[in-house]
Design a protein around this motif. Structure first.
Motif, PDB file in Angstrom:
ATOM      1  N   ALA A  73       0.835  -1.206   0.000  1.00  0.00           N
ATOM      2  CA  ALA A  73       0.000   0.000   0.000  1.00  0.00           C
ATOM      3  C   ALA A  73       0.867   1.253   0.000  1.00  0.00           C
ATOM      4  O   ALA A  73       0.581   2.231  -0.703  1.00  0.00           O
ATOM      5  N   ALA A  74       1.943   1.224   0.767  1.00  0.00           N
ATOM      6  CA  ALA A  74       2.851   2.378   0.812  1.00  0.00           C
ATOM      7  C   ALA A  74       3.554   2.578  -0.521  1.00  0.00           C
ATOM      8  O   ALA A  74       3.753   3.711  -0.975  1.00  0.00           O
ATOM      9  N   ARG A  75       3.923   1.489  -1.173  1.00  0.00           N
ATOM     10  CA  ARG A  75       4.603   1.579  -2.469  1.00  0.00           C
ATOM     11  C   ARG A  75       3.733   2.259  -3.518  1.00  0.00           C
ATOM     12  O   ARG A  75       4.238   2.921  -4.427  1.00  0.00           O
ATOM     13  N   LEU A  76       2.451   2.079  -3.405  1.00  0.00           N
ATOM     14  CA  LEU A  76       1.534   2.641  -4.396  1.00  0.00           C
ATOM     15  C   LEU A  76       1.320   4.144  -4.230  1.00  0.00           C
ATOM     16  O   LEU A  76       0.773   4.793  -5.120  1.00  0.00           O
ATOM     17  N   GLU A  77       1.758   4.670  -3.093  1.00  0.00           N
ATOM     18  CA  GLU A  77       1.587   6.104  -2.844  1.00  0.00           C
ATOM     19  C   GLU A  77       2.712   6.902  -3.494  1.00  0.00           C
ATOM     20  O   GLU A  77       3.808   6.395  -3.717  1.00  0.00           O
ATOM     21  N   HIS A  78       2.441   8.171  -3.765  1.00  0.00           N
ATOM     22  CA  HIS A  78       3.444   9.070  -4.328  1.00  0.00           C
ATOM     23  C   HIS A  78       3.868  10.064  -3.246  1.00  0.00           C
ATOM     24  O   HIS A  78       3.029  10.653  -2.559  1.00  0.00           O
ATOM     25  N   GLY A  79       5.184  10.219  -3.097  1.00  0.00           N
ATOM     26  CA  GLY A  79       5.699  11.175  -2.126  1.00  0.00           C
ATOM     27  C   GLY A  79       5.900  10.558  -0.753  1.00  0.00           C
ATOM     28  O   GLY A  79       5.125   9.706  -0.311  1.00  0.00           O
ATOM     29  N   ALA A  80       6.963  11.009  -0.080  1.00  0.00           N
ATOM     30  CA  ALA A  80       7.327  10.460   1.226  1.00  0.00           C
ATOM     31  C   ALA A  80       6.225  10.660   2.262  1.00  0.00           C
ATOM     32  O   ALA A  80       5.981   9.783   3.102  1.00  0.00           O
ATOM     33  N   ALA A  81       5.575  11.805   2.229  1.00  0.00           N
ATOM     34  CA  ALA A  81       4.539  12.096   3.226  1.00  0.00           C
ATOM     35  C   ALA A  81       3.386  11.099   3.129  1.00  0.00           C
ATOM     36  O   ALA A  81       2.906  10.583   4.153  1.00  0.00           O
ATOM     37  N   ASN A  82       2.945  10.824   1.910  1.00  0.00           N
ATOM     38  CA  ASN A  82       1.838   9.882   1.729  1.00  0.00           C
ATOM     39  C   ASN A  82       2.249   8.456   2.083  1.00  0.00           C
ATOM     40  O   ASN A  82       1.485   7.709   2.694  1.00  0.00           O
TER      41      ASN A  82
END
Length: 302
Positions: A101-110
């Motif tokens: 799930a984290a890999r699919l996010e864009h940007g460190a904050a997300n």
């Protein structure tokens, strides 16, 4: 010959897939069968059918990580987040799914936001903590995260050591002493203490720390593995901790090698292997121990 080999491999793969597909047809709760069926359709160029099959697989096997990961791979990129969100809802304690799930996010904050959500469900996951720390904006943020990680994962030495590396001298000493209390069988902590003292110029303490550490570990019933400690010596050299490297060698080089002739042959072989790997200081330390033992013999050196 190559064609025969390729044919054999293809035959084995087809047999395996057939077996999985049979299980899929007879037992809809068999996750590997759904994955095999979806991949079979994908290989045939029927991506829509593959997606439909894996969607049904998720419905039939909602608590299987692999099915959700496969579904995430097969769907359109803009649908992947929705799929993985359903996955973590179905298996909230799945580290693998939170990482995905984290890999699919864009940007460190997300990415960090998702990992924190995962840690709310699995606070003792070392993998999630490490992933979150890697996204820290600076050392201060990383330190705060590691402090919390250590509280949640008291028995994971890598987190203690990572935090110690970010602390100042006095705080690092206190932290490593606490780590020794929590993890009395971990040699890495004693080595970290020796490296710390060496880094701050207290080289006179290094040998005593390693000697004390080995004694403490033995009292805890830990077997002192000579080969493992020699690897630690090389690692210390590569990290720039030459005094620690020397102390490890001088305190462990003779373990399990009692006879004089065996010692000489073994130590020479050890030194040569270290030289081949570029561990010159480790080899020099071994030669130093050999020369101290065999004083009347011809001097050995790198």
């Amino acid at each position: 010959m190559r064609l025969n080999m390729k044919s054999t491999v293809t035959s084995l793969l087809n047999t395996t897939n057939s077996s999985l597909l049979l299980k899929f047809r007879t037992n809809p709760k068999h996750p590997a069968g759904w994955i095999a069926a979806a991949r079979s359709e994908e290989d045939a160029g029927k991506i829509l059918k593959a997606r439909e099959l894996i969607r049904k697989g998720c419905e039939e096997c909602p608590t299987n990580e692999d099915v959700w990961i496969e579904a995430c791979r097969l769907v359109n990129p803009d649908e992947a987040k929705g799929v993985i969100a359903r996955g973590v809802k179905a298996i909230p304690d799945s580290v693998q799914l939170w990482i995905q799930a984290a890999r699919l996010e864009h940007g460190a904050a997300n990415k960090s936001r998702v990992l924190r959500m995962g840690l709310e469900k699995i606070p003792d996951s070392v993998r999630l903590w490490k992933a979150l720390v890697e996204l820290a904006a600076n050392e201060d943020d990383a330190k705060l995260l590691l402090q919390r990680a250590v509280e949640c994962c008291l028995l994971h030495v890598e987190l203690w050591l990572a935090l110690a590396r970010l602390e100042k001298y006095d705080a690092a000493r206190k932290l490593l002493n606490k780590a020794r209390e929590k993890l009395p069988k971990e040699r890495a902590i004693w080595i970290a203490v020796a490296k710390l003292e060496e880094a701050f110029g207290n080289t006179f303490m290094v040998g005593k720390i390693i000697e004390r550490g080995i004694g403490a570990l033995q009292r805890e019933g830990v077997e002192i593995d000579r080969e493992a400690w020699m690897k630690e010596a090389e690692a210390a050299e590569w990290a720039g901790s030459v005094w620690t490297c020397n102390a490890i060698i001088s305190n462990t080089i003779g373990i399990g090698v009692e006879e004089e002739e065996d010692r000489k042959a073994t130590w020479l072989a050890d030194a040569e292997e270290c030289k081949k790997r570029g561990s010159i200081e480790t080899a020099r330390a071994i030669y130093g121990c050999a020369n101290a033992v065999f004083k009347s013999k011809k001097a050995l050196q790198v």
